[in-house]
Motif scaffolding. Structure first.
Motif, PDB file in Angstrom:
ATOM      1  N   GLY A 269      20.608 -32.598 -35.812  1.00  0.00           N
ATOM      2  CA  GLY A 269      19.664 -32.799 -37.077  1.00  0.00           C
ATOM      3  C   GLY A 269      18.877 -31.737 -37.412  1.00  0.00           C
ATOM      4  O   GLY A 269      18.937 -30.689 -36.625  1.00  0.00           O
ATOM      5  N   ASP A 270      18.064 -31.721 -38.396  1.00  0.00           N
ATOM      6  CA  ASP A 270      17.022 -30.676 -38.790  1.00  0.00           C
ATOM      7  C   ASP A 270      15.790 -31.408 -39.351  1.00  0.00           C
ATOM      8  O   ASP A 270      15.733 -32.322 -39.976  1.00  0.00           O
ATOM      9  CB  ASP A 270      17.844 -30.184 -39.990  1.00  0.00           C
ATOM     10  CG  ASP A 270      16.802 -29.099 -40.749  1.00  0.00           C
ATOM     11  OD1 ASP A 270      15.960 -28.520 -39.913  1.00  0.00           O
ATOM     12  OD2 ASP A 270      16.920 -28.660 -41.650  1.00  0.00           O
ATOM     13  N   PRO A 271      14.798 -31.285 -38.459  1.00  0.00           N
ATOM     14  CA  PRO A 271      14.520 -30.283 -37.526  1.00  0.00           C
ATOM     15  C   PRO A 271      14.653 -30.287 -36.028  1.00  0.00           C
ATOM     16  O   PRO A 271      14.336 -29.473 -35.207  1.00  0.00           O
ATOM     17  CB  PRO A 271      12.943 -29.869 -37.703  1.00  0.00           C
ATOM     18  CG  PRO A 271      12.575 -31.111 -37.841  1.00  0.00           C
ATOM     19  CD  PRO A 271      13.560 -31.990 -38.696  1.00  0.00           C
ATOM     20  N   GLU A 272      15.515 -31.322 -35.843  1.00  0.00           N
ATOM     21  CA  GLU A 272      15.636 -31.425 -34.190  1.00  0.00           C
ATOM     22  C   GLU A 272      16.607 -30.373 -33.664  1.00  0.00           C
ATOM     23  O   GLU A 272      16.368 -29.943 -32.546  1.00  0.00           O
ATOM     24  CB  GLU A 272      16.699 -32.830 -33.910  1.00  0.00           C
ATOM     25  CG  GLU A 272      15.779 -34.054 -34.291  1.00  0.00           C
ATOM     26  CD  GLU A 272      16.172 -34.723 -35.837  1.00  0.00           C
ATOM     27  OE1 GLU A 272      16.441 -33.905 -36.626  1.00  0.00           O
ATOM     28  OE2 GLU A 272      16.253 -35.845 -35.990  1.00  0.00           O
ATOM     29  N   ALA A 273      17.622 -29.905 -34.564  1.00  0.00           N
ATOM     30  CA  ALA A 273      18.441 -28.611 -33.810  1.00  0.00           C
ATOM     31  C   ALA A 273      17.246 -27.473 -33.503  1.00  0.00           C
ATOM     32  O   ALA A 273      17.738 -26.838 -32.513  1.00  0.00           O
ATOM     33  CB  ALA A 273      19.183 -27.994 -34.831  1.00  0.00           C
ATOM     34  N   GLU A 274      16.467 -27.449 -34.045  1.00  0.00           N
ATOM     35  CA  GLU A 274      15.355 -26.095 -33.967  1.00  0.00           C
ATOM     36  C   GLU A 274      14.634 -26.383 -32.550  1.00  0.00           C
ATOM     37  O   GLU A 274      14.127 -25.368 -32.261  1.00  0.00           O
ATOM     38  CB  GLU A 274      14.292 -26.040 -35.157  1.00  0.00           C
ATOM     39  CG  GLU A 274      15.021 -25.669 -36.227  1.00  0.00           C
ATOM     40  CD  GLU A 274      15.399 -26.729 -37.515  1.00  0.00           C
ATOM     41  OE1 GLU A 274      16.108 -27.722 -36.794  1.00  0.00           O
ATOM     42  OE2 GLU A 274      15.131 -26.649 -38.566  1.00  0.00           O
ATOM     43  N   VAL A 275      14.732 -27.598 -32.111  1.00  0.00           N
ATOM     44  CA  VAL A 275      13.975 -27.827 -30.841  1.00  0.00           C
ATOM     45  C   VAL A 275      15.163 -27.844 -29.495  1.00  0.00           C
ATOM     46  O   VAL A 275      14.697 -27.896 -28.523  1.00  0.00           O
ATOM     47  CB  VAL A 275      12.960 -29.012 -30.736  1.00  0.00           C
ATOM     48  CG1 VAL A 275      11.717 -28.479 -31.572  1.00  0.00           C
ATOM     49  CG2 VAL A 275      13.376 -30.270 -31.390  1.00  0.00           C
TER      50      VAL A 275
END
Ligand code: GLY
Length: 348
Positions: free
Chosen positions: A221-227
């Protein structure tokens, strides 16, 4: 540290679910094969005409759950056109197969022209796994904030911020998700002679500690990938290489106990019309955070080039400190029209 673009192109690995996602008839076959009986799929034990409304038509996938209540229904008015392709013959097949009541004209019209969704009153959670087609590993959980304005108001966006792990995560819930949703799906895919390789992102609604599948995505996901990805302490490239060379099951996948939060800076007006080409400054002031660029371009100097401009991620032992670092850095970056939500993680 600045990283340009988190779009890692993993979609290429996800060959078979892409097929599922792009061919709506295939969705039905998949769900049917998978038979997520406890969580989602048919059959309503004593169907009557009203119960047809419990059979949710989302992406042409027909499912219902045992906890549906006739009163808990919403008929969203968006994205309707997308679903109009549900053919009468498909509806008829489903009615026959699952011994549903023969729908009267009114219900048929509703099913064919509207998305009828059961309203699930719970909290969203994003659950990720990575698979080589034979085995899989859990890849973490996250929660994003989709609405543009604080207090979850305004239009849906791709995501205004996220944190990982989801505050709902527990060993017990993970096991339920795996037993009811993930493993039946992967086994169903195998039955269809499809090896699923890559990331699988289950968008869930958790209602009274029970997981319900809302959607699958064949990507992070984005922004899930970022966390989620910053919490990985194993080498991501080794894992991906392992998928390719058959050594995936031997690889470690370790996730730090530290937590991560990200705040998305967006162009004023997003998700509707917004201006591009605004000069971005202040990145040199960033401390203790990672910057993930998405809507930026280097035009002699850094400029905005999209609605979602950048995500500011902080990793820390405590969520309150991670959030505070991201908010401080969000203040330091400047561009005309900058907007971000100051209540990411507010429900913690
Ligand atoms: N954050 C939602 C998505 O990536 O689909």
């Amino acid at each position: 540290m600045h990283i340009l673009s988190i779009d890692v192109g993993i979609k290429n690995l996800a060959h078979c679910l892409v097929k599922v996602n792009s061919d709506k008839r295939y969705d039905i076959v998949l769900w049917d094969t998978v038979n997520l009986s406890e969580g989602l799929l048919p059959i309503c034990s004593n169907p009557n005409c009203k119960d047809l409304a419990k059979y949710t038509n989302r992406n042409n996938t027909i499912f219902c759950n045992k906890h549906a209540k006739n009163t808990d229904l919403i008929i969203p008015d968006k994205s309707i056109l997308k679903y109009k392709s549900l053919k009468l013959s498909v509806l008829n097949d489903l009615v026959k197969k699952y011994e549903l009541p023969v729908p009267n004209e009114k219900i048929t019209k509703a099913v064919l022209s509207k998305v009828i969704e059961e309203f699930l009153n719970g909290e969203e959670m994003s659950f990720f796994i990575i698979s080589d087609g034979q085995s899989y590993k859990m890849f973490g959980t996250a929660q994003d904030h989709k609405r543009v304005f604080e207090g979850d108001k305004g239009k849906n966006t791709g995501g205004m911020g996220a944190y990982s792990p989801s505050r709902l995560q527990s060993d017990k819930l993970n096991q339920k998700i795996i037993n009811k949703i993930i493993e039946p799906t992967l086994n169903g895919l195998k039955k269809l002679n499809s090896e699923y390789k890559g990331f699988l992102y289950a968008g869930l609604m958790i209602v009274n500690e029970e997981p319900f599948l809302i959607e699958y995505n064949v990507r992070m996901g984005d922004p899930e990938a970022e966390v989620v990805i910053p919490r990985l302490t194993s080498d991501l490239l080794h894992l991906l290489k392992g998928i390719n060379d058959g050594t995936f099951s031997e690889k470690d996948l370790e996730i730090t106990k530290d937590v991560a939060a990200t705040v998305m800076l967006v162009s004023g007006g997003y998700p509707e019309d917004y201006a591009k080409g605004k000069t971005i400054s202040g990145l040199e002031l960033i401390e203790n955070s990672l910057i993930f660029h998405s809507g930026t371009k280097n035009d002699g100097c850094l400029k905005t080039n999209g609605g979602r401009v950048m995500a500011i991620t902080s990793l820390c032992e405590k969520m309150s400190i991670a959030l505070s670092n991201s908010f401080k850095n969000a203040e330091r970056v400047a561009f005309e029209g900058k907007y971000y939500r100051k209540d990411i993680g507010f429900d913690l």
